[in-house]
Write a protein that holds these residues in place. Structure first.
Motif, mmCIF file in Angstrom:
data_model
loop_
_atom_site.group_PDB
_atom_site.id
_atom_site.type_symbol
_atom_site.label_atom_id
_atom_site.label_comp_id
_atom_site.label_asym_id
_atom_site.label_seq_id
_atom_site.Cartn_x
_atom_site.Cartn_y
_atom_site.Cartn_z
ATOM 1 N N LEU A 6 -30.574 -1.971 4.331
ATOM 2 C CA LEU A 6 -29.853 -1.297 4.289
ATOM 3 C C LEU A 6 -28.490 -2.040 3.157
ATOM 4 O O LEU A 6 -27.667 -1.281 2.852
ATOM 5 N N ALA A 7 -27.919 -3.122 2.804
ATOM 6 C CA ALA A 7 -27.834 -3.480 1.214
ATOM 7 C C ALA A 7 -27.416 -3.203 0.272
ATOM 8 O O ALA A 7 -26.843 -3.841 -0.031
ATOM 9 N N GLY A 8 -29.177 -2.735 0.173
ATOM 10 C CA GLY A 8 -29.613 -1.823 -1.455
ATOM 11 C C GLY A 8 -28.833 -0.282 -1.015
ATOM 12 O O GLY A 8 -28.145 0.186 -0.736
ATOM 13 N N ARG A 9 -29.072 0.487 -1.250
ATOM 14 C CA ARG A 9 -29.522 1.653 -1.979
ATOM 15 C C ARG A 9 -30.200 2.566 -0.876
ATOM 16 O O ARG A 9 -29.741 3.979 -1.345
ATOM 17 N N GLU A 10 -31.007 2.357 -0.561
ATOM 18 C CA GLU A 10 -32.005 3.114 0.492
ATOM 19 C C GLU A 10 -31.290 3.246 1.590
ATOM 20 O O GLU A 10 -30.182 3.076 2.189
ATOM 21 N N LEU A 11 -30.585 4.931 1.638
ATOM 22 C CA LEU A 11 -30.072 5.408 3.034
ATOM 23 C C LEU A 11 -31.399 5.775 3.861
ATOM 24 O O LEU A 11 -32.528 5.628 4.353
ATOM 25 N N VAL A 12 -30.505 5.092 4.982
ATOM 26 C CA VAL A 12 -30.773 5.113 6.490
ATOM 27 C C VAL A 12 -29.950 6.285 7.104
ATOM 28 O O VAL A 12 -28.688 6.222 7.401
ATOM 29 N N SER A 13 -30.972 6.982 7.885
ATOM 30 C CA SER A 13 -29.777 8.156 9.021
ATOM 31 C C SER A 13 -29.168 7.534 10.093
ATOM 32 O O SER A 13 -29.123 6.291 10.240
ATOM 33 N N ALA A 14 -28.003 8.138 9.680
ATOM 34 C CA ALA A 14 -26.981 7.543 10.687
ATOM 35 C C ALA A 14 -27.637 7.900 12.209
ATOM 36 O O ALA A 14 -27.345 7.131 13.733
ATOM 37 N N GLU A 15 -29.145 9.019 12.557
ATOM 38 C CA GLU A 15 -29.420 8.857 13.688
ATOM 39 C C GLU A 15 -29.821 7.086 14.299
ATOM 40 O O GLU A 15 -29.832 6.627 15.339
ATOM 41 N N LYS A 16 -30.369 6.556 12.803
ATOM 42 C CA LYS A 16 -31.580 5.184 13.282
ATOM 43 C C LYS A 16 -29.994 4.113 13.253
ATOM 44 O O LYS A 16 -30.523 3.268 14.120
ATOM 45 N N VAL A 17 -29.000 4.540 12.503
ATOM 46 C CA VAL A 17 -28.079 3.559 12.770
ATOM 47 C C VAL A 17 -27.286 3.911 13.784
ATOM 48 O O VAL A 17 -27.357 2.372 15.004
ATOM 49 N N ALA A 18 -26.911 4.653 14.796
ATOM 50 C CA ALA A 18 -26.293 4.505 16.108
ATOM 51 C C ALA A 18 -27.807 4.321 17.507
ATOM 52 O O ALA A 18 -27.102 3.512 18.078
ATOM 53 N N THR A 19 -28.860 4.207 17.578
ATOM 54 C CA THR A 19 -30.029 4.087 17.488
ATOM 55 C C THR A 19 -29.943 2.406 17.785
ATOM 56 O O THR A 19 -29.721 2.071 19.300
ATOM 57 N N TYR A 20 -29.731 1.750 16.608
ATOM 58 C CA TYR A 20 -29.769 0.286 16.672
ATOM 59 C C TYR A 20 -28.648 -0.385 17.183
ATOM 60 O O TYR A 20 -28.304 -0.816 17.709
ATOM 61 N N VAL A 21 -27.617 0.757 16.539
ATOM 62 C CA VAL A 21 -26.159 -0.083 17.553
ATOM 63 C C VAL A 21 -26.178 -0.157 18.737
ATOM 64 O O VAL A 21 -25.535 -1.292 19.704
ATOM 65 N N VAL A 22 -26.169 0.706 19.402
ATOM 66 C CA VAL A 22 -26.572 1.349 20.977
ATOM 67 C C VAL A 22 -27.310 -0.185 21.550
ATOM 68 O O VAL A 22 -26.830 -0.741 22.576
ATOM 69 N N GLY A 23 -28.546 0.326 21.064
ATOM 70 C CA GLY A 23 -29.463 -1.450 21.472
ATOM 71 C C GLY A 23 -28.918 -2.117 21.163
ATOM 72 O O GLY A 23 -29.578 -3.254 21.935
ATOM 73 N N ALA A 24 -27.884 -2.882 21.101
ATOM 74 C CA ALA A 24 -27.161 -3.819 20.392
ATOM 75 C C ALA A 24 -26.340 -3.793 21.767
ATOM 76 O O ALA A 24 -26.038 -5.097 22.185
ATOM 77 N N ALA A 25 -25.243 -2.732 21.910
ATOM 78 C CA ALA A 25 -24.146 -2.995 22.991
ATOM 79 C C ALA A 25 -24.867 -2.984 24.503
ATOM 80 O O ALA A 25 -23.962 -3.589 25.120
ATOM 81 N N VAL A 26 -25.988 -2.305 24.518
ATOM 82 C CA VAL A 26 -26.125 -2.539 25.765
ATOM 83 C C VAL A 26 -26.846 -3.896 26.443
ATOM 84 O O VAL A 26 -26.835 -3.863 27.779
ATOM 85 N N TRP A 27 -26.650 -5.131 25.503
ATOM 86 C CA TRP A 27 -26.525 -6.295 26.030
ATOM 87 C C TRP A 27 -25.513 -6.846 25.716
ATOM 88 O O TRP A 27 -25.117 -8.291 26.284
ATOM 89 N N ALA A 28 -24.426 -6.168 26.011
ATOM 90 C CA ALA A 28 -22.965 -6.931 26.139
ATOM 91 C C ALA A 28 -23.046 -7.333 28.022
ATOM 92 O O ALA A 28 -24.450 -6.270 28.757
ATOM 93 N N PRO A 29 -21.841 -7.838 28.374
ATOM 94 C CA PRO A 29 -22.347 -8.309 29.577
ATOM 95 C C PRO A 29 -21.065 -6.949 30.921
ATOM 96 O O PRO A 29 -20.304 -6.907 29.848
ATOM 97 N N SER A 30 -21.702 -7.768 31.947
ATOM 98 C CA SER A 30 -21.099 -5.923 32.634
ATOM 99 C C SER A 30 -21.459 -6.768 33.905
ATOM 100 O O SER A 30 -22.169 -7.454 34.372
ATOM 101 N N VAL A 31 -20.252 -6.050 34.963
ATOM 102 C CA VAL A 31 -20.074 -7.465 36.174
ATOM 103 C C VAL A 31 -21.092 -6.427 36.893
ATOM 104 O O VAL A 31 -21.384 -5.833 36.875
ATOM 105 N N HIS A 32 -22.431 -7.276 37.231
ATOM 106 C CA HIS A 32 -23.348 -7.140 38.515
ATOM 107 C C HIS A 32 -24.138 -6.494 37.361
ATOM 108 O O HIS A 32 -24.940 -5.826 38.028
#
Length: 351
Positions: free
Chosen positions: A11-37
């Motif tokens: 991603l740091a180069g010139r190759e374009l990655v779809s917004a859909e793939k970026v969103a999936t990647y970001v949400v795949g990380a976000a779900v590992w946030a802590p939450s009560v219970h």
């Protein structure tokens, strides 16, 4: 493919990655946030290079958290993680918190357009997203890394919160007593007990939310002063064995996460600060035990606020310390919480 295996280096180069793939990647990380219970009280929508984070009222703890304060703190932690995931890809996240007064459950919109390489520290923080675990017990009596507490305070302040380090033995004892009092009081509330039990999974369960038996010790660990953890097993013998014969553990460094206000935006900011504190600590080999019990009782929360003496609002009590992490947690897959913009979302249930 692992949702976090998107090749950030490309991603740091010139190759374009779809917004859909970026969103999936970001949400795949976000779900590992802590939450009560481990309620994972969030869902997301994607619309091109923008994701929206929503609080999931169907997963709110209506007994323990009727005002939604803890739910919004959890969503704030997910928001910070999403922003960090974008940084790991070399994007500069632009976040707008609570952008629409008419949609109080729309926690934030996050977009990405501009680019900048992540710093080494951001990379190290992101490396801890999947590794970090909430600790439920005592700590080894070892000092924290020099400068860590100062870094944690500075980071929390940058997110609109304050991390107060409680050093006085009297104040530590008062907070320990508040946790113990709250735990006893809540255990006498049958509705609370039923709600807690609904989020605890037995051994062999395939649930991807709630508190599995691999996330807490089988035998309660007594600390000095004593900060009791929630009784997830409720006498059923579930949980992980301790690999030490120590009878009394260190309580660790006791902290209070506070905000100057007590509105939903303050709760979201507290959640962002919390996740920054947790990940920064994890980089240094330090885990955190989280206590929200005394802040779920209005009279105890007011008492703690009075003791602070500066008018700030306590949002969470933490204990920090070094420990060998053995807990195993679970999360729902991104596909179950990420929807196209405008798509129907009917809420979610657990179990």
């Amino acid at each position: 493919m692992d949702v976090l295996s998107l090749p950030a280096g490309r991603l740091a180069g010139r190759e374009l990655v779809s917004a859909e793939k970026v969103a999936t990647y970001v949400v795949g990380a976000a779900v590992w946030a802590p939450s009560v219970h481990n309620t994972q009280s969030w869902w997301f929508t994607a619309d091109g290079p923008q994701i929206s984070l929503h609080a999931d009222a169907g997963r709110q703890l209506m007994v323990a958290d009727p005002g939604g304060r803890e739910m919004m703190i959890s969503c704030g932690a997910a928001l910070f993680t999403a922003r960090l995931a974008l940084r790991s890809l070399g994007y500069i996240p632009e976040a707008c918190v609570l952008p629409d007064p008419g949609q109080p459950l729309l926690v934030a919109r996050v977009s990405w357009q501009r680019r900048a390489a992540p710093t080494e520290f951001e990379r190290r923080l992101f490396d801890q997203v999947l590794r970090r675990r909430t600790h439920r017990g005592g700590f080894d009596p070892l000092p924290l890394a020099p400068g860590l507490l100062a870094a944690l305070r500075e980071g929390a302040a940058g997110d609109g919160a304050r991390l107060r380090i409680v050093t006085g033995e009297g104040d530590r004892a008062v907070l320990a007593a508040a946790v113990e009092t709250a735990e006893r009081a809540l255990r006498l509330d049958s509705a609370y007990v039923r709600e807690l039990a609904s989020w605890v999974s037995p051994p062999g369960s395939t649930r991807r939310d709630g508190v599995p038996h691999t996330a807490y010790p089988a035998r309660p660990e007594r600390t000095c002063p004593h900060f009791p953890s929630r009784g997830f097993a409720n006498g059923r013998g579930w949980g992980l064995p301790r690999f030490s014969l120590a009878g009394v553990w260190s309580a660790g460094v006791v902290c209070l996460l506070t905000t100057t206000g007590d509105r939903p935006v303050d709760w979201v900011n507290a959640g962002q600060a919390l996740q920054r504190v947790l990940l920064t600590s994890a980089v240094c080999g330090v885990a955190a035990a989280l206590h929200s019990q005394p802040l779920e009782l209005a009279w105890l929360r007011a008492s703690i606020r009075t003791r602070l003496g500066d008018g700030s609002y306590p949002q969470l009590l933490l204990r920090l310390g070094p420990v060998i992490q053995t807990a195993v947690s679970v999360r729902r897959p991104p596909a179950s919480v990420l929807f196209p913009s405008g798509g129907a979302h009917l809420g979610s249930s657990h179990g």
